[in-house]
Write an enzyme that holds these catalytic residues in place. Structure first.
Site, PDB file in Angstrom:
ATOM      1  N   GLU A   1      12.087 -52.838  80.665  1.00 49.33           N
ATOM      2  CA  GLU A   1      13.416 -53.359  81.443  1.00 49.33           C
ATOM      3  C   GLU A   1      13.151 -53.682  82.804  1.00 49.33           C
ATOM      4  O   GLU A   1      13.823 -54.846  83.377  1.00 49.33           O
ATOM      5  CB  GLU A   1      14.453 -52.159  81.001  1.00 49.33           C
ATOM      6  CG  GLU A   1      14.888 -52.014  79.852  1.00 49.33           C
ATOM      7  CD  GLU A   1      15.617 -53.209  79.239  1.00 49.33           C
ATOM      8  OE1 GLU A   1      16.377 -53.851  80.076  1.00 49.33           O
ATOM      9  OE2 GLU A   1      15.455 -53.517  78.087  1.00 49.33           O
TER      10      GLU A   1
ATOM     11  N   CYS B   1      24.138 -70.384  66.152  1.00 51.48           N
ATOM     12  CA  CYS B   1      24.488 -69.393  66.876  1.00 51.48           C
ATOM     13  C   CYS B   1      25.740 -68.726  65.823  1.00 51.48           C
ATOM     14  O   CYS B   1      26.408 -69.395  65.232  1.00 51.48           O
ATOM     15  CB  CYS B   1      25.440 -69.625  68.137  1.00 51.48           C
ATOM     16  SG  CYS B   1      26.230 -68.111  68.899  1.00 51.48           S
TER      17      CYS B   1
END
Length: 381
Positions: free
Chosen positions: A63, A229
């Site tokens: 991260e 999408c």
């Protein structure tokens, strides 16, 4: 829009702050997560290195590396990092120089310094275990904010935690055509409200990864792939034909150009004198060439620290670009002189046999260019 029945009922609008007066239609948490997870199961990324042996440590390192850096760039750095530092104890016991050496090239070096600091905090204050049972305790670690803490908890434990990184902000901003730069506190509050609303209780690992993947692979900054999408039919920005308008950019400021001269002082063996930068500020903790504002300052420094050294004509300048300014660097070569030992915070660096120290990116490039060439000549670039 299709699927209007999927829009929530009583809580179907996010109340805007008093400054913006915005309201946006909401999908229910169930519908949003179902659509996202159906897409993720088929099209999401399931084989990234940090998705195997998914510990809080591995998720945390990934991260931090992924902040403002593409996945393809991060993967080889992550794998080298895990090979050298397989757990938080190994990282905590390492020197900052070794950590920054493995970070060299990733940029935003404060991330590497904070990673090292956080590892030591985890070992010294949390007995080597990440405090994944407390969002506040996770967010209090150096270099970890609210969203990163949520990602670590969700990805490593499967417990519900909310994330709001750049990819998620872009998805939510377009979905709701949310006006204003996301860095504004009022806009960010609305985005956290949306992220909180949409995050489910189940399959949180896949949901958080799916949100990041959707923003990274479909809802891209420059060329969103709206046709594929799962939210194309309910996206307000798409309905208006304004996908590229959202999220709004940070108000632009003129990017200043700064100047520095870097002394390339070599000894008879062809080694180059390096100095370690202060821990805070530009290239904090990294090793670099001594920097000056003028040739007169260089001459004064040489008279004091390397009497007898001969300064040559400067080489061609080049520009290194940072997020908030540009730096024009002029290398100034010098040779010889009586350098009696090396003071603390300095070392002789051999471009032919480089040491494992963290280097500022332009310095690393410059030193690498010196290796095949005689120092009497400017390096080719």
């Amino acid at each position: 829009m299709k699927y209007l029945s999927e829009v929530s009922g009583p809580d179907s609008r996010v109340k805007g702050d008093k400054d913006s007066g915005r309201v946006s239609p909401l999908l229910s948490t169930e519908v949003f997560s179902r659509r996202l997870l159906d897409w993720f199961d088929v099209h999401g990324r399931h084989d990234l290195p940090w998705q195997h042996d998914r510990t809080a440590y591995r998720v945390w390192v990934s991260e931090i590396m992924l902040q403002q850096t593409q996945v393809a760039t991060v993967i080889p750095y992550f794998e080298r990092f895990m090979q050298r530092f397989p757990d938080v104890k190994a990282l905590a016991e390492a020197s900052q120089d070794e950590v920054l050496h493995l970070w060299t090239g990733l940029g935003y070096y404060a991330r590497g310094r904070n990673l090292h600091k956080a590892a030591r905090v985890v070992v010294e204050q949390h007995a080597g275990e990440f405090p994944t049972d407390s969002l506040d305790a996770m967010a209090a670690l150096p270099g970890i904010g609210r969203s990163t803490a949520g990602a670590i908890i969700a990805q490593s434990t499967g417990r519900r935690a909310v994330i709001l990184d750049g990819n998620v902000k872009r998805v939510l901003t377009r979905l709701h055509a949310l006006e204003g730069w996301p860095g504004r506190p009022a806009v960010e509050r609305e985005l956290w409200h949306l992220a909180e609303h949409y995050t489910p209780e189940q399959r949180v690992v896949d949901f958080t990864q799916g949100m990041m993947d959707l923003g990274a692979t479909l809802c891209r900054r420059g060329q969103p792939d709206c046709e594929r999408c799962p939210f194309a039919d309910v996206c307000v920005a798409r309905a208006r034909g304004e996908q590229k308008r959202f999220p709004e950019s940070k108000p632009k400021k003129a990017i200043p150009l700064r100047h520095t001269r870097m002394l390339v002082l070599s000894d008879e063996a062809g080694r180059i004198l390096l100095e370690q930068r202060p821990s805070q500020g530009l290239w904090g903790g990294l090793w670099g060439l001594p920097q000056f504002d003028s040739d007169a300052e260089i001459d004064a420094w040489l008279d004091t620290h390397a009497p007898g050294a001969e300064r040559d004509e400067p080489w061609s300048s080049f520009v290194h670009v940072f997020s908030h300014f540009r730096l024009e660097i002029t290398p100034v070569p010098a040779r010889g002189g009586r350098v009696d030992g090396v003071a603390e915070g300095r070392l002789w660096y051999d471009p032919q046999a480089p040491e494992s120290v963290g280097l500022a990116a332009p310095v690393k490039k410059l030193l690498a260019s010196l290796a095949p060439f005689a120092l009497s000549q400017p390096p080719s670039r």
